[in-house]
Design an enzyme around this catalytic site. Structure first.
Site, PDB file in Angstrom:
ATOM      1  N   ASN A  23       3.393  -2.159  -1.981  1.00  0.00           N
ATOM      2  CA  ASN A  23       3.663  -0.725  -1.833  1.00  0.00           C
ATOM      3  C   ASN A  23       5.036  -0.320  -2.340  1.00  0.00           C
ATOM      4  O   ASN A  23       5.398   0.857  -2.303  1.00  0.00           O
ATOM      5  CB  ASN A  23       3.496  -0.304  -0.368  1.00  0.00           C
ATOM      6  CG  ASN A  23       2.024  -0.230   0.004  1.00  0.00           C
ATOM      7  OD1 ASN A  23       1.148  -0.408  -0.851  1.00  0.00           O
ATOM      8  ND2 ASN A  23       1.746   0.016   1.273  1.00  0.00           N
ATOM      9  N   CYS A 117     -12.300   8.203   0.728  1.00  0.00           N
ATOM     10  CA  CYS A 117     -11.722   6.864   0.862  1.00  0.00           C
ATOM     11  C   CYS A 117     -12.299   6.212   2.105  1.00  0.00           C
ATOM     12  O   CYS A 117     -12.660   6.912   3.056  1.00  0.00           O
ATOM     13  CB  CYS A 117     -10.216   7.032   0.983  1.00  0.00           C
ATOM     14  SG  CYS A 117      -9.327   5.545   1.361  1.00  0.00           S
ATOM     15  N   ARG A 122      -7.749  11.401   3.180  1.00  0.00           N
ATOM     16  CA  ARG A 122      -6.574  11.170   2.329  1.00  0.00           C
ATOM     17  C   ARG A 122      -6.378  12.201   1.202  1.00  0.00           C
ATOM     18  O   ARG A 122      -6.435  11.858   0.018  1.00  0.00           O
ATOM     19  CB  ARG A 122      -6.623   9.757   1.741  1.00  0.00           C
ATOM     20  CG  ARG A 122      -6.557   8.689   2.804  1.00  0.00           C
ATOM     21  CD  ARG A 122      -6.480   7.318   2.235  1.00  0.00           C
ATOM     22  NE  ARG A 122      -5.124   6.911   1.927  1.00  0.00           N
ATOM     23  CZ  ARG A 122      -4.801   5.699   1.485  1.00  0.00           C
ATOM     24  NH1 ARG A 122      -5.730   4.808   1.291  1.00  0.00           N
ATOM     25  NH2 ARG A 122      -3.556   5.391   1.234  1.00  0.00           N
ATOM     26  N   ARG A 399      -6.767  -6.828  -3.970  1.00  0.00           N
ATOM     27  CA  ARG A 399      -5.913  -5.687  -4.313  1.00  0.00           C
ATOM     28  C   ARG A 399      -4.513  -5.884  -3.729  1.00  0.00           C
ATOM     29  O   ARG A 399      -3.550  -5.378  -4.290  1.00  0.00           O
ATOM     30  CB  ARG A 399      -6.500  -4.400  -3.726  1.00  0.00           C
ATOM     31  CG  ARG A 399      -7.785  -3.966  -4.387  1.00  0.00           C
ATOM     32  CD  ARG A 399      -8.233  -2.647  -3.806  1.00  0.00           C
ATOM     33  NE  ARG A 399      -7.085  -1.743  -3.786  1.00  0.00           N
ATOM     34  CZ  ARG A 399      -6.981  -0.676  -3.008  1.00  0.00           C
ATOM     35  NH1 ARG A 399      -7.949  -0.362  -2.185  1.00  0.00           N
ATOM     36  NH2 ARG A 399      -5.917   0.092  -3.058  1.00  0.00           N
TER      37      ARG A 399
HETATM   38  C1  UD1 Z   1       0.839   4.712   2.030  1.00  0.00           C
HETATM   39  C2  UD1 Z   1       0.579   3.251   1.779  1.00  0.00           C
HETATM   40  C3  UD1 Z   1      -0.554   2.749   2.680  1.00  0.00           C
HETATM   41  C4  UD1 Z   1      -0.265   3.074   4.136  1.00  0.00           C
HETATM   42  C5  UD1 Z   1       0.084   4.544   4.303  1.00  0.00           C
HETATM   43  C6  UD1 Z   1       0.542   4.893   5.713  1.00  0.00           C
HETATM   44  C7  UD1 Z   1       1.213   2.987  -0.541  1.00  0.00           C
HETATM   45  C8  UD1 Z   1       0.767   2.747  -1.944  1.00  0.00           C
HETATM   46  N1  UD1 Z   1       0.231   3.076   0.383  1.00  0.00           N
HETATM   47  O1  UD1 Z   1      -0.341   5.426   1.669  1.00  0.00           O
HETATM   48  O2  UD1 Z   1      -0.676   1.338   2.511  1.00  0.00           O
HETATM   49  O3  UD1 Z   1      -1.391   2.791   4.929  1.00  0.00           O
HETATM   50  O4  UD1 Z   1       1.147   4.912   3.402  1.00  0.00           O
HETATM   51  O5  UD1 Z   1       1.638   4.136   6.061  1.00  0.00           O
HETATM   52  O6  UD1 Z   1       2.381   3.042  -0.258  1.00  0.00           O
HETATM   53  N2  UD1 Z   1      -1.751  13.207   3.901  1.00  0.00           N
HETATM   54  C9  UD1 Z   1      -2.136  14.515   3.739  1.00  0.00           C
HETATM   55  N3  UD1 Z   1      -1.838  15.127   2.544  1.00  0.00           N
HETATM   56  C10 UD1 Z   1      -1.164  14.485   1.547  1.00  0.00           C
HETATM   57  C11 UD1 Z   1      -0.770  13.156   1.735  1.00  0.00           C
HETATM   58  C12 UD1 Z   1      -1.078  12.534   2.934  1.00  0.00           C
HETATM   59  O7  UD1 Z   1      -2.745  15.118   4.619  1.00  0.00           O
HETATM   60  O8  UD1 Z   1      -0.918  15.098   0.503  1.00  0.00           O
HETATM   61  C13 UD1 Z   1      -2.071  12.516   5.181  1.00  0.00           C
HETATM   62  C14 UD1 Z   1      -2.992  11.303   4.992  1.00  0.00           C
HETATM   63  O9  UD1 Z   1      -4.335  11.674   4.950  1.00  0.00           O
HETATM   64  C15 UD1 Z   1      -2.635  10.469   6.202  1.00  0.00           C
HETATM   65  C16 UD1 Z   1      -1.139  10.741   6.393  1.00  0.00           C
HETATM   66  O10 UD1 Z   1      -0.868  11.959   5.684  1.00  0.00           O
HETATM   67  O11 UD1 Z   1      -3.321  10.947   7.327  1.00  0.00           O
HETATM   68  C17 UD1 Z   1      -0.219   9.668   5.880  1.00  0.00           C
HETATM   69  O12 UD1 Z   1      -0.620   9.284   4.598  1.00  0.00           O
HETATM   70  P1  UD1 Z   1       0.415   8.778   3.498  1.00  0.00           P
HETATM   71  O13 UD1 Z   1       1.684   8.356   4.125  1.00  0.00           O
HETATM   72  O14 UD1 Z   1       0.489   9.806   2.421  1.00  0.00           O
HETATM   73  O15 UD1 Z   1      -0.347   7.507   2.926  1.00  0.00           O
HETATM   74  P2  UD1 Z   1      -0.267   6.995   1.461  1.00  0.00           P
HETATM   75  O16 UD1 Z   1       1.060   7.362   0.894  1.00  0.00           O
HETATM   76  O17 UD1 Z   1      -1.485   7.380   0.711  1.00  0.00           O
END
Ligand code: UD1
Length: 420
Positions: A23, A117, A122, A399
């Site tokens: 990550n 997903c 997400r 992955r």
């Molecule tokens: C990253 C990590 C993943 C980890 C996650 C939470 C990477 C590549 N992946 O994923 O391994 O499980 O952080 O620690 O670093 N959300 C929204 N809108 C957005 C973006 C996020 O609603 O535009 C929500 C998501 O659905 C989720 C929460 O915010 O409920 C946190 O997600 P996020 O921190 O963004 O996860 P990732 O960055 O995708």
């Protein structure tokens, strides 16, 4: 297709090296699009997600030179495209990380919408609102995010509504080449955010306070080249510790970053494990003891990570007592529970909470991996189960875990990969 065949019952013992953090390597590889000068990255893990990111940026014109230790020289001087196509985004949602860098350097980016997903909906709305605040025009059409900016992005004061790791990273990467100052409020504080900021600052960016909830970025005109070594993977490290704790073993992790793992290591101590930490090593000793069940509530860093929840579920299955796991980050991240129940686990799920009553022994059966960390938890469950566990759909595991069966076999596990 391949699957993992595991014969449970061996206590893990020995030493293993932690790989570079997936990550962290993913956003850093995306960030190399921000400079036309050469960048050298070390400690890049050999993983399918990394290959996907290289395929993506390679398709845009980036050239790579890879040495035998996965040191990668990246040359993004001749970028010829700005599109992250559906075929790549559907296999790896982190592809959205090219949005910020492409927009910042070229004023144009097109990224397929990621869609659903296995662990929840997400969305990427927070990424999009952030880049709009920096002056980009964003339209959604034909299943794509199309973003452009006429001149340069402009620094802005942005509050991200919900803490998002890749959302924060995308905005950091967009803001480093923006005109003026950007303040990112309610930023994610994960160690991987700090790693990305350190990398960008080596290339000449001016990012302050990464790792706190308010990040300040002074935009610069250009970034130059540089060398950087990716931080150790705290989730991979935690996964091996969980495997050792479940099997009542004793292992030492080398090249780890224990200071990024406080919440995880605290929980291991609560299970009764003896933890010994050095600057870059972690030793866990659970010999002669049955782990005690623990209660966990996932939340953004520095709290307990959602990416370690499934592995602790495997431990609660065979622990002494009852443990409750509450998942607050993703709405559908209990798919592993149903596979563990097939192995005999006593788990009840209600809404976002799983209550697990520990039993003496799981039973080896064929199980199916549903996502990356769920697969790791099923491998752990297999290591403590009686008889043979067959973990299918292990492309998920590849992955995010470098040479998992070699590393576990090195620690004494009976595990092998079998094509079928
Ligand atoms: C990253 C990590 C993943 C980890 C996650 C939470 C990477 C590549 N992946 O994923 O391994 O499980 O952080 O620690 O670093 N959300 C929204 N809108 C957005 C973006 C996020 O609603 O535009 C929500 C998501 O659905 C989720 C929460 O915010 O409920 C946190 O997600 P996020 O921190 O963004 O996860 P990732 O960055 O995708």
């Amino acid at each position: 297709m391949t699957r993992l065949i595991i014969t449970g019952g061996e206590a893990l013992s020995g030493e293993v090296r932690v790989s570079g953090a997936k990550n962290s390597a993913l956003p850093i590889l995306a960030a190399t699009l921000l400079t036309e000068d050469k960048v050298t990255l070390n400690n890049v893990p050999h993983l399918n997600d990394i290959t996907t990111m290289m395929e993506l940026t390679g398709g845009l014109g980036t050239r790579f030179l890879i040495d035998e230790h996965m040191g990668i020289e990246v040359d993004a001087s001749k970028i010829i495209g700005f599109k992250a196509p559906y075929d790549l985004v559907k296999t790896m949602r982190a592809s959205v990380l090219v949005l910020g860098p492409l927009l910042a350097r070229f004023g144009e980016a097109e990224v397929s919408l990621p869609g659903g997903c296995a662990i929840g909906s997400r969305p990427v709305d927070l990424h999009l609102r952030g880049i709009e605040a920096l002056g980009a025009q964003v339209i959604l059409e034909d299943g794509y995010i199309r973003a452009r900016v006429n001149d340069r992005l402009k620094g802005a004061d942005i509050r991200i509504e919900k803490v998002s790791v890749t959302g924060t990273e995308n905005l950091m990467m967009a803001a480093v080449l923006a005109k003026g100052t950007t303040i990112i409020r309610n930023a994610a504080k994960e160690p991987e955010i700090i790693d990305l900021a350190n990398f960008l600052n080596i290339l000449g960016a001016e990012i302050k306070d990464a790792g706190t909830e308010t990040i300040i970025i002074e935009g610069v005109d250009r970034l130059h080249g540089g060398n950087y070594s990716i931080m150790p993977d705290r989730i991979e490290a935690g996964t091996y510790l969980a495997a050792a704790a479940c099997t009542r073993g004793k292992i030492k992790l080398k090249k780890a970053a224990p200071d990024t793992m406080t919440a995880i290591l605290d929980k291991f101590e609560k299970t009764g494990a003896h933890i010994n930490v050095d600057k870059d090593s972690i030793e866990l000793d659970m010999r002669g003891k049955r782990p005690k069940a623990v209660d966990i509530c996932t939340a953004p860093y520095p709290a307990f990570p959602t990416d370690m929840q499934a592995q602790f579920m495997a431990m609660n299955c065979i622990a002494e007592g009852t443990g409750t796991i509450t998942e607050t980050i993703f709405e559908n991240r209990f798919m592993h529970v149903f596979e563990m129940q097939r192995m005999g686990a006593n788990i009840e799920v209600k809404d976002n909470t799983a209550v697990c009553q520990g039993i003496d022994l799981l039973t080896g059966v064929p199980v199916m991996a549903t996502d990356l960390r769920a697969s790791a938890s099923l491998v752990i469950a297999g290591l403590v189960a009686e008889g043979q566990t067959i973990v299918d759909r292990i492309y998920h595991i590849d992955r995010g875990y470098e040479c998992i069966e070699e590393k576990l076999a090195l620690l004494g596990a009976k595990i092998r990969r079998e094509p079928y």
